[in-house]
Every structure is written in structure tokens, then in C-alpha cells.
Design an enzyme around this catalytic site. Structure first.
Site, PDB file in Angstrom:
ATOM      1  N   GLY A  11       0.971  -0.629   0.152  1.00  0.00           N
ATOM      2  CA  GLY A  11       0.104  -0.200   0.199  1.00  0.00           C
ATOM      3  C   GLY A  11       0.941   0.816  -0.004  1.00  0.00           C
ATOM      4  O   GLY A  11       2.059   1.233   0.696  1.00  0.00           O
ATOM      5  N   VAL A  23      16.597   8.076  -1.162  1.00  0.00           N
ATOM      6  CA  VAL A  23      17.744   7.639  -1.926  1.00  0.00           C
ATOM      7  C   VAL A  23      18.143   7.475  -3.142  1.00  0.00           C
ATOM      8  O   VAL A  23      19.651   7.656  -3.684  1.00  0.00           O
ATOM      9  CB  VAL A  23      16.457   6.117  -2.603  1.00  0.00           C
ATOM     10  CG1 VAL A  23      17.516   4.930  -2.925  1.00  0.00           C
ATOM     11  CG2 VAL A  23      15.841   5.143  -0.985  1.00  0.00           C
ATOM     12  N   ARG A  72       1.216  -5.109  -5.427  1.00  0.00           N
ATOM     13  CA  ARG A  72       1.189  -6.248  -4.793  1.00  0.00           C
ATOM     14  C   ARG A  72       1.334  -7.346  -4.812  1.00  0.00           C
ATOM     15  O   ARG A  72       0.440  -7.983  -5.513  1.00  0.00           O
ATOM     16  CB  ARG A  72      -0.114  -6.938  -3.643  1.00  0.00           C
ATOM     17  CG  ARG A  72      -0.193  -5.537  -3.016  1.00  0.00           C
ATOM     18  CD  ARG A  72      -0.814  -5.951  -1.469  1.00  0.00           C
ATOM     19  NE  ARG A  72      -0.815  -4.574  -0.120  1.00  0.00           N
ATOM     20  CZ  ARG A  72      -2.320  -3.437   0.057  1.00  0.00           C
ATOM     21  NH1 ARG A  72      -2.725  -3.769  -0.592  1.00  0.00           N
ATOM     22  NH2 ARG A  72      -1.863  -2.979   1.104  1.00  0.00           N
ATOM     23  N   GLY A 102       5.575  -1.409   3.604  1.00  0.00           N
ATOM     24  CA  GLY A 102       5.171  -2.151   5.236  1.00  0.00           C
ATOM     25  C   GLY A 102       5.323  -3.577   5.032  1.00  0.00           C
ATOM     26  O   GLY A 102       6.927  -4.194   4.527  1.00  0.00           O
ATOM     27  N   ASP A 103       4.543  -4.033   5.489  1.00  0.00           N
ATOM     28  CA  ASP A 103       5.532  -5.878   6.070  1.00  0.00           C
ATOM     29  C   ASP A 103       5.602  -6.548   5.376  1.00  0.00           C
ATOM     30  O   ASP A 103       6.804  -8.089   4.791  1.00  0.00           O
ATOM     31  CB  ASP A 103       5.013  -6.439   7.669  1.00  0.00           C
ATOM     32  CG  ASP A 103       2.991  -6.400   7.159  1.00  0.00           C
ATOM     33  OD1 ASP A 103       3.297  -5.829   6.881  1.00  0.00           O
ATOM     34  OD2 ASP A 103       2.896  -7.084   8.389  1.00  0.00           O
ATOM     35  N   THR A 125       4.607   2.727   5.367  1.00  0.00           N
ATOM     36  CA  THR A 125       2.741   2.549   5.655  1.00  0.00           C
ATOM     37  C   THR A 125       3.048   3.750   6.311  1.00  0.00           C
ATOM     38  O   THR A 125       3.096   4.501   7.924  1.00  0.00           O
ATOM     39  CB  THR A 125       2.923   1.386   5.936  1.00  0.00           C
ATOM     40  OG1 THR A 125       1.280   0.933   6.864  1.00  0.00           O
ATOM     41  CG2 THR A 125       3.811   0.862   7.154  1.00  0.00           C
ATOM     42  N   ASP A 127       0.200   2.245   8.374  1.00  0.00           N
ATOM     43  CA  ASP A 127      -0.518   1.839  10.107  1.00  0.00           C
ATOM     44  C   ASP A 127       0.525   1.781  10.693  1.00  0.00           C
ATOM     45  O   ASP A 127       0.255   1.925  12.122  1.00  0.00           O
ATOM     46  CB  ASP A 127      -0.892   0.817   9.327  1.00  0.00           C
ATOM     47  CG  ASP A 127      -0.985  -0.148   8.226  1.00  0.00           C
ATOM     48  OD1 ASP A 127      -2.197   1.557   7.547  1.00  0.00           O
ATOM     49  OD2 ASP A 127      -1.493  -1.060   7.374  1.00  0.00           O
ATOM     50  N   ASP A 129       2.616   0.029  11.414  1.00  0.00           N
ATOM     51  CA  ASP A 129       2.984  -1.461  12.437  1.00  0.00           C
ATOM     52  C   ASP A 129       4.182  -2.030  12.193  1.00  0.00           C
ATOM     53  O   ASP A 129       3.739  -3.317  12.269  1.00  0.00           O
ATOM     54  CB  ASP A 129       1.635  -2.168  11.593  1.00  0.00           C
ATOM     55  CG  ASP A 129       1.301  -2.186  10.146  1.00  0.00           C
ATOM     56  OD1 ASP A 129       2.990  -1.656   9.689  1.00  0.00           O
ATOM     57  OD2 ASP A 129       1.411  -3.460   9.565  1.00  0.00           O
ATOM     58  N   MET A 169      -8.423   3.390   8.312  1.00  0.00           N
ATOM     59  CA  MET A 169      -7.628   2.012   8.278  1.00  0.00           C
ATOM     60  C   MET A 169      -6.343   1.562   9.658  1.00  0.00           C
ATOM     61  O   MET A 169      -6.626   2.538  10.878  1.00  0.00           O
ATOM     62  CB  MET A 169      -6.998   2.367   6.925  1.00  0.00           C
ATOM     63  CG  MET A 169      -8.025   2.645   5.593  1.00  0.00           C
ATOM     64  SD  MET A 169      -6.360   2.529   4.716  1.00  0.00           S
ATOM     65  CE  MET A 169      -7.749   2.097   3.009  1.00  0.00           C
ATOM     66  N   GLY A 170      -5.325   0.974   8.722  1.00  0.00           N
ATOM     67  CA  GLY A 170      -4.824   0.369   9.754  1.00  0.00           C
ATOM     68  C   GLY A 170      -4.669  -0.749   9.766  1.00  0.00           C
ATOM     69  O   GLY A 170      -3.564  -1.388  10.442  1.00  0.00           O
ATOM     70  N   ARG A 171      -5.072  -1.855   9.335  1.00  0.00           N
ATOM     71  CA  ARG A 171      -4.892  -3.352   9.419  1.00  0.00           C
ATOM     72  C   ARG A 171      -4.975  -3.667  10.793  1.00  0.00           C
ATOM     73  O   ARG A 171      -6.068  -3.274  11.524  1.00  0.00           O
ATOM     74  CB  ARG A 171      -3.881  -3.521   8.561  1.00  0.00           C
ATOM     75  CG  ARG A 171      -3.775  -4.529   7.976  1.00  0.00           C
ATOM     76  CD  ARG A 171      -2.500  -5.420   7.669  1.00  0.00           C
ATOM     77  NE  ARG A 171      -2.037  -4.439   6.229  1.00  0.00           N
ATOM     78  CZ  ARG A 171      -2.779  -4.848   4.812  1.00  0.00           C
ATOM     79  NH1 ARG A 171      -3.580  -5.634   4.299  1.00  0.00           N
ATOM     80  NH2 ARG A 171      -2.223  -4.329   3.518  1.00  0.00           N
ATOM     81  N   GLY A 185     -10.033  14.956  20.532  1.00  0.00           N
ATOM     82  CA  GLY A 185     -10.945  14.612  21.405  1.00  0.00           C
ATOM     83  C   GLY A 185     -12.365  13.844  21.388  1.00  0.00           C
ATOM     84  O   GLY A 185     -12.961  13.527  21.588  1.00  0.00           O
ATOM     85  N   GLU A 187     -14.469  10.500  22.190  1.00  0.00           N
ATOM     86  CA  GLU A 187     -15.025  10.278  23.670  1.00  0.00           C
ATOM     87  C   GLU A 187     -14.940   8.650  23.730  1.00  0.00           C
ATOM     88  O   GLU A 187     -14.344   8.357  24.590  1.00  0.00           O
ATOM     89  CB  GLU A 187     -16.738  10.475  23.599  1.00  0.00           C
ATOM     90  CG  GLU A 187     -16.934  11.548  24.243  1.00  0.00           C
ATOM     91  CD  GLU A 187     -16.673  12.324  23.329  1.00  0.00           C
ATOM     92  OE1 GLU A 187     -16.375  11.839  21.360  1.00  0.00           O
ATOM     93  OE2 GLU A 187     -16.385  14.064  23.225  1.00  0.00           O
TER      94      GLU A 187
HETATM   95  O1  F6P Z   1      -1.731  -0.952   4.382  1.00  0.00           O
HETATM   96  C1  F6P Z   1      -1.947   0.405   4.057  1.00  0.00           C
HETATM   97  C2  F6P Z   1      -3.249   0.357   4.204  1.00  0.00           C
HETATM   98  O2  F6P Z   1      -4.169   1.444   3.502  1.00  0.00           O
HETATM   99  C3  F6P Z   1      -4.428  -0.577   5.684  1.00  0.00           C
HETATM  100  O3  F6P Z   1      -4.446   0.436   6.657  1.00  0.00           O
HETATM  101  C4  F6P Z   1      -6.346  -1.054   4.477  1.00  0.00           C
HETATM  102  O4  F6P Z   1      -5.931  -1.722   4.862  1.00  0.00           O
HETATM  103  C5  F6P Z   1      -5.004  -1.631   3.519  1.00  0.00           C
HETATM  104  O5  F6P Z   1      -3.311  -1.686   3.198  1.00  0.00           O
HETATM  105  C6  F6P Z   1      -6.111  -1.102   2.092  1.00  0.00           C
HETATM  106  O6  F6P Z   1      -5.282  -2.643   1.028  1.00  0.00           O
HETATM  107  P1  F6P Z   1      -6.076  -1.561  -0.226  1.00  0.00           P
HETATM  108  O7  F6P Z   1      -5.477  -0.565  -0.704  1.00  0.00           O
HETATM  109  O8  F6P Z   1      -5.716  -2.612  -0.777  1.00  0.00           O
HETATM  110  O9  F6P Z   1      -7.498  -1.678  -0.598  1.00  0.00           O
END
Ligand code: F6P
Length: 319
Positions: A11, A23, A72, A102-103, A125, A127, A129, A169-171, A185, A187
Site C-alpha cells: 500500500g 535514496v 502487491r 510495509g511488512d 506505511t 499503519d 505497524d 484504516m490501520g489493518r 478529543g 469520546e
Molecule cells: O497497509 C495500508 C492499508 O491502507 C491498510 O490500512 C488497509 O487495510 C489496506 O492498506 C487497504 O489495502 P488496499 O489499498 O489494497 O485496499
């Protein structure tokens, strides 16, 4: 190393362009030849590789997305795909690569390193994460987009005495929800790392409204549930009208914040310097302001620790 390549994978995230620029420019500054791979690992397999110069990365530091595009790629998960990718680099004499992603992208980087290509990973990323770095490239921008959206929602929710459920988002990681929730803020903040009780949330909302509160913001991380389901469950338990906003890919676009640009510039340059030192198989990160390189194997086999103290703080301040 004499020749290096750079690719973006998985992503996309705001600041990836700033990392590519760093780079390329840092590599050229140090006398290396620098190549770019288009469309992540797919481009590595399809041999979509071109040489970069100083001007190829002009006018991109401020742009979201990635000029190298991203994908991907399933084929790169097979040993044959990985070998083909490494061969395509080798036939040009490219002996080092920087992978920004990302990972999932890190798993690929790990394989390339095992095939003898000197490899550095940079955490790109939204996320946040990836362990062994305090922050990933794109997270700061994504959080600021969510905060901006919540500010706007708050205005209209107050006018109508509604509650707003905002899915972010955030997986599997709750950081976007936590940081944006605290900063705006909110709740209630629902994250996959902490169990929650909808009865308790609905009851607290009802009490708050009866005491004069005019709106309620619930931020839900996608890993903790669907905004629509949460809103329906809450409305079933109290009579406060709840509206749902799913922010989706809005969170991944737009100009990166200065924090993301500076982080990307630092990490891109650091990765190149590490390759020049002969290092390989590392993930570059920043911990307490210090640039660090950690074994990718360790990084992909560890879990990012959730900031429970920040979560408790958000809870204390949201009464
Ligand atoms: O890893 C980044 C992210 O945006 C996540 O937060 C989300 O779950 C996922 O990628 C969405 O993937 P896609 O772009 O394939 O819909």
C-alpha cells in the site's frame, strides 16, 4: 556497492516519494549509479528497471502516492519469482536495493538479501505497524487527515446532537485510531489491541448526552470492527442517532506533512549509507530520535507494541 536500485511496494503512503528522492540523491551524491524499479516486485520480475539521475526525482518531495507506483505481487512470493528478480538486478550489475514498504514488502526484501543482493528496508506505511521504529512514513500525514475529518464531523454532529462513528484504516494496528482519536478529543477509541464493551460505551454516551453533551465521536480502527456494525449496535442500546463515516483511501493520499518528508529524507539517506558500509538485510528506523538498522528477520517476526499509556491517557481525558 556500486549500483543500487530502489522500489516502493505494498500500500502506498505519503512520503514515499520523499524517500525515493532521498535514496536517489544520496546514492548519486556518494558516487553510486542509482536505478528505479517500477511497480514494486512486479517490476523486478518484469525487468521494468531504469536508471535515475538528479532530475528524475525533481518536484516530488511534496507529492503523495509514489512515482515508482506500487503493487502487491504474488509471483514474488515463490522462490522462482525471487530468483528472477535477483537475476534481473544482477545482469545490470546492481548489487544493492532499498525497498520502501510495509511488512509484506519486508518479507520480499528478506528473500533478496538471502539471494546475495544487499538489501535495506524502509518502513513506508500509514499503519505504523512496523516494530523497531517509533514511526513509519505516512503515519503522521494519515493521522492529520483523520483529525481534520473529525474536526469537520464534530461541527455537524453538534448541530444535530448526533453521534459519529468514524472508521479508520490501520489493518491489524490501532495506531491511526489511537493517535487521531486522542488528537481530536474523541469520546471513544476502539482498537484491535484492547477489548471493548458496547453496553458500557452506549450507557456512557446516554449519560453524557443527558448531562448536556451535544455530540459523541467514536473512532474505530478497521481491525476492531466495522463502523456500520458498531453504529447499529450502539443505536440498538440507546436512542442517540449515530452516523457512520468510512474514511478509506482518503487517508493514503495528499501531500505529506513536513514530519513525513523529514523522516523519509533521513531514512532514505541512512539506508544508502548503510549499503555503502556493506550492511544488508536490515530495516531502517528511528527510535527516540536516533537512526537504527535492525535485522529484517527480527522485524518481520516481532509485533509492534501498542502504546497502552497513550490509550489510557485518551480515556482519562475523554470524559
Ligand atoms: O497497509 C495500508 C492499508 O491502507 C491498510 O490500512 C488497509 O487495510 C489496506 O492498506 C487497504 O489495502 P488496499 O489499498 O489494497 O485496499
Amino acid at each position: 556497492v556500486k549500483k543500487i536500485a530502489v522500489l516502493t511496494s505494498g500500500g502506498d503512503s505519503q512520503g514515499m516519494n520523499a524517500a525515493v528522492r532521498a535514496v536517489v540523491r544520496s546514492g548519486l551524491y556518494h558516487g553510486l549509479e542509482v536505478f528505479a524499479v517500477q511497480r514494486g516486485y512486479a517490476g523486478l520480475i518484469n525487468d521494468d528497471i531504469r536508471e535515475m539521475d538528479l532530475r528524475s526525482v525533481g518536484d516530488i518531495i511534496q507529492r503523495g502516492g509514489t512515482i515508482l507506483q506500487s503493487a502487491r505481487c504474488k509471483e514474488f512470493m515463490s522462490p522462482e519469482g525471487q530468483q528472477l528478480g535477483a537475476d534481473n538486478l544482477r545482469k545490470r550489475g546492481i548489487d544493492g536495493i532499498v525497498v520502501i514498504g510495509g511488512d509484506g514488502s519486508y518479507q520480499g526484501a528478506n528473500k533478496l538479501s538471502k539471494l546475495g543482493i544487499k538489501t535495506m528496508g524502509i518502513p513506508g506505511t500509514i499503519d505504523n505497524d512496523i516494530p523497531f521504529t517509533d514511526i513509519t512514513i505516512g503515519f503522521d500525514t494519515a493521522v492529520s487527515i483523520v483529525v481534520d475529518a473529525i474536526n469537520k464531523l464534530r461541527d455537524t454532529m453538534s448541530s444535530h446532537e448526533r453521534s459519529s462513528v468514524v472508521e479508520v484504516m490501520g489493518r491489524h494496528c490501532g495506531d491511526i485510531a489511537l493517535y487521531a482519536g486522542l488528537a481530536s478529543g474523541a469520546e471513544t477509541i476502539l482498537v484491535p489491541e484492547v477489548p471493548y464493551d458496547l453496553n458500557e460505551i452506549a450507557a456512557r454516551m446516554a449519560t453524557n448526552f443527558s448531562q448536556g453533551k451535544r455530540h459523541s465521536i467514536i473512532v474505530v480502527a478497521e481491525g476492531a470492527g466495522k463502523g456500520e456494525d458498531i453504529a447499529a449496535e450502539i443505536m440498538r442500546r440507546n436512542s442517540i442517532e449515530a452516523r457512520v463515516t468510512v474514511l478509506g483511501h482518503i487517508q493514503r493520499g495528499g501531500a505529506p506533512t513536513h514530519n513525513d518528508r523529514i523522516l523519509a529524507s533521513n531514512l532514505g539517506d541512512f539506508a544508502v549509507r548503510k549499503l555503502i558500509e556493506g550492511d544488508s538485510g536490515k530495516s531502517c528506523g528511528i527510535i527516540k530520535g536516533e537512526l537504527v538498522a535492525t535485522d529484517i528477520n527480527t522485524v518481520v517476526n516481532s509485533k509492534k507494541q501498542f502504546n497502552m499509556e497513550l490509550y489510557e491517557l485518551a480515556k482519562r481525558l475523554s470524559q
